[in-house]
Design an enzyme around this catalytic site. Sequence first.
Site, mmCIF file in Angstrom:
data_model
loop_
_atom_site.group_PDB
_atom_site.id
_atom_site.type_symbol
_atom_site.label_atom_id
_atom_site.label_comp_id
_atom_site.label_asym_id
_atom_site.label_seq_id
_atom_site.Cartn_x
_atom_site.Cartn_y
_atom_site.Cartn_z
ATOM 1 N N ASN A 9 -1.570 -3.678 -0.464
ATOM 2 C CA ASN A 9 -1.973 -4.870 0.275
ATOM 3 C C ASN A 9 -3.493 -4.825 0.411
ATOM 4 O O ASN A 9 -4.015 -4.100 1.247
ATOM 5 C CB ASN A 9 -1.293 -4.885 1.654
ATOM 6 C CG ASN A 9 -1.696 -6.095 2.473
ATOM 7 O OD1 ASN A 9 -2.332 -7.015 1.966
ATOM 8 N ND2 ASN A 9 -1.331 -6.093 3.756
ATOM 9 N N TRP A 10 -4.151 -5.587 -0.445
ATOM 10 C CA TRP A 10 -5.623 -5.543 -0.450
ATOM 11 C C TRP A 10 -6.217 -6.245 0.768
ATOM 12 O O TRP A 10 -7.388 -6.102 1.054
ATOM 13 C CB TRP A 10 -6.177 -6.196 -1.717
ATOM 14 C CG TRP A 10 -5.914 -5.437 -2.978
ATOM 15 C CD1 TRP A 10 -5.220 -4.258 -3.107
ATOM 16 C CD2 TRP A 10 -6.334 -5.795 -4.308
ATOM 17 N NE1 TRP A 10 -5.191 -3.875 -4.428
ATOM 18 C CE2 TRP A 10 -5.867 -4.795 -5.183
ATOM 19 C CE3 TRP A 10 -7.053 -6.869 -4.832
ATOM 20 C CZ2 TRP A 10 -6.103 -4.841 -6.559
ATOM 21 C CZ3 TRP A 10 -7.286 -6.914 -6.196
ATOM 22 C CH2 TRP A 10 -6.821 -5.911 -7.055
ATOM 23 N N LYS A 11 -5.433 -7.071 1.433
ATOM 24 C CA LYS A 11 -5.939 -7.885 2.549
ATOM 25 C C LYS A 11 -7.149 -8.687 2.072
ATOM 26 O O LYS A 11 -7.158 -9.152 0.929
ATOM 27 C CB LYS A 11 -6.242 -6.994 3.756
ATOM 28 C CG LYS A 11 -5.063 -6.079 4.097
ATOM 29 C CD LYS A 11 -5.196 -5.371 5.397
ATOM 30 C CE LYS A 11 -3.975 -4.497 5.632
ATOM 31 N NZ LYS A 11 -3.938 -3.849 6.927
ATOM 32 N N HIS A 97 3.258 -10.524 8.057
ATOM 33 C CA HIS A 97 2.450 -9.325 8.303
ATOM 34 C C HIS A 97 1.911 -9.377 9.738
ATOM 35 O O HIS A 97 1.594 -10.452 10.250
ATOM 36 C CB HIS A 97 1.292 -9.260 7.287
ATOM 37 C CG HIS A 97 0.567 -7.950 7.344
ATOM 38 N ND1 HIS A 97 -0.368 -7.673 8.307
ATOM 39 C CD2 HIS A 97 0.677 -6.834 6.585
ATOM 40 C CE1 HIS A 97 -0.817 -6.430 8.136
ATOM 41 N NE2 HIS A 97 -0.190 -5.902 7.095
ATOM 42 N N GLU A 99 -0.867 -8.777 10.968
ATOM 43 C CA GLU A 99 -2.181 -9.426 11.123
ATOM 44 C C GLU A 99 -2.026 -10.941 11.144
ATOM 45 O O GLU A 99 -2.775 -11.647 11.826
ATOM 46 C CB GLU A 99 -3.131 -8.962 10.005
ATOM 47 C CG GLU A 99 -3.590 -7.530 10.260
ATOM 48 C CD GLU A 99 -3.905 -6.733 9.002
ATOM 49 O OE1 GLU A 99 -4.085 -7.327 7.921
ATOM 50 O OE2 GLU A 99 -3.969 -5.488 9.108
ATOM 51 N N GLU A 169 6.330 -1.801 9.653
ATOM 52 C CA GLU A 169 4.948 -1.381 9.867
ATOM 53 C C GLU A 169 4.640 -1.344 11.363
ATOM 54 O O GLU A 169 4.329 -2.391 11.959
ATOM 55 C CB GLU A 169 3.986 -2.357 9.191
ATOM 56 C CG GLU A 169 4.183 -2.489 7.697
ATOM 57 C CD GLU A 169 2.918 -3.034 7.033
ATOM 58 O OE1 GLU A 169 2.337 -2.317 6.214
ATOM 59 O OE2 GLU A 169 2.516 -4.160 7.355
ATOM 60 N N GLY A 175 -4.007 0.727 9.780
ATOM 61 C CA GLY A 175 -5.463 0.826 9.724
ATOM 62 C C GLY A 175 -6.062 1.758 10.759
ATOM 63 O O GLY A 175 -7.264 1.751 10.989
ATOM 64 N N SER A 215 -1.052 3.318 7.529
ATOM 65 C CA SER A 215 -1.842 4.507 7.175
ATOM 66 C C SER A 215 -1.160 5.419 6.149
ATOM 67 O O SER A 215 -1.324 6.640 6.199
ATOM 68 C CB SER A 215 -2.237 5.287 8.433
ATOM 69 O OG SER A 215 -3.020 4.483 9.291
ATOM 70 N N GLY A 236 -2.255 -0.439 2.811
ATOM 71 C CA GLY A 236 -3.493 -1.203 2.928
ATOM 72 C C GLY A 236 -4.686 -0.404 2.420
ATOM 73 O O GLY A 236 -4.951 -0.349 1.217
ATOM 74 N N GLY A 237 -5.381 0.242 3.336
ATOM 75 C CA GLY A 237 -6.632 0.940 3.016
ATOM 76 C C GLY A 237 -6.562 1.818 1.772
ATOM 77 O O GLY A 237 -7.439 1.744 0.891
#
Length: 253
Positions: A9-11, A97, A99, A169, A175, A215, A236-237
């Site tokens: 997930n590049w966001k 998601h 966010e 999640e 994150g 994470s 993500g990250g």
Amino acid sequence: MRKQIAAANWKMNKTIEEGIALVKEIINADIKLNKNNEVLFSVPFPYLSTIKDLISSNGYMFVAAQNCHHKKNGAYTGEVSVEMLKSIGIEYCLVGHSERREYFAESNQVIAQKVDLCLELGITPVFCCGEPLEIRDLLSQNQYVSNQLNESLFHLSTEDIKKVIIAYEPIWAIGTGRTASSDQAQEMHAHIRSVLISKYSFEVAEDISILYGGSVKGANANELFSMQDVDGGLVGGASLVASEFIQVIQALK
Ligand code: PGA
């Protein structure tokens, strides 16, 4: 047998050049995978077609949109419909998601509408759920996640629920570098599966992939993915760094 999936997930990160370089590095890593392994790249809307073309010769990699609108079409300036995604050949879409829930006030009901539209057009929704820290502190996470499933997914028929991928999640792990322990992840995934069994059936629950997100990185993917009910991760990250995401993919069962 349910799929084991590493989903990036590049966001809202990366230029197109950076994105292409990242995907090429992952493709060139020549990772050995099992037949039931899949890799998803959830990339920003403007990159979907480009990244899709880049990976199209690769039978186990797919692109996913990070969001879609809950209405079919109409006067919603700046939004992207499920039909648009379908028309450019997209097969997966993240839905709900945390966010999106937090910054764009997406309710369980709006998310249910997105799930329905995706299924109507043959796009696989990757349905995200998970509790905030204050709910975990109250030990109410199971009830909280059950309610998310109930309000956004459990109106689906047996045929349709089988087409959904679930991503658990916990918000406190996204994150933050604070991963859920493999036991905490397993506990929630087993809970989700047990709720699926009571609503649908054992066979249906066994068929649905449940990813863990929050994470995930190269160093913890093996332990997390080794848990019985953890069918890969939404990352993500660490998905922005080729060497990290390659390790995550390699950790799939
Ligand atoms: P993270 O994000 O891996 O950076 O914690 C996961 C996600 O939000 O999907």
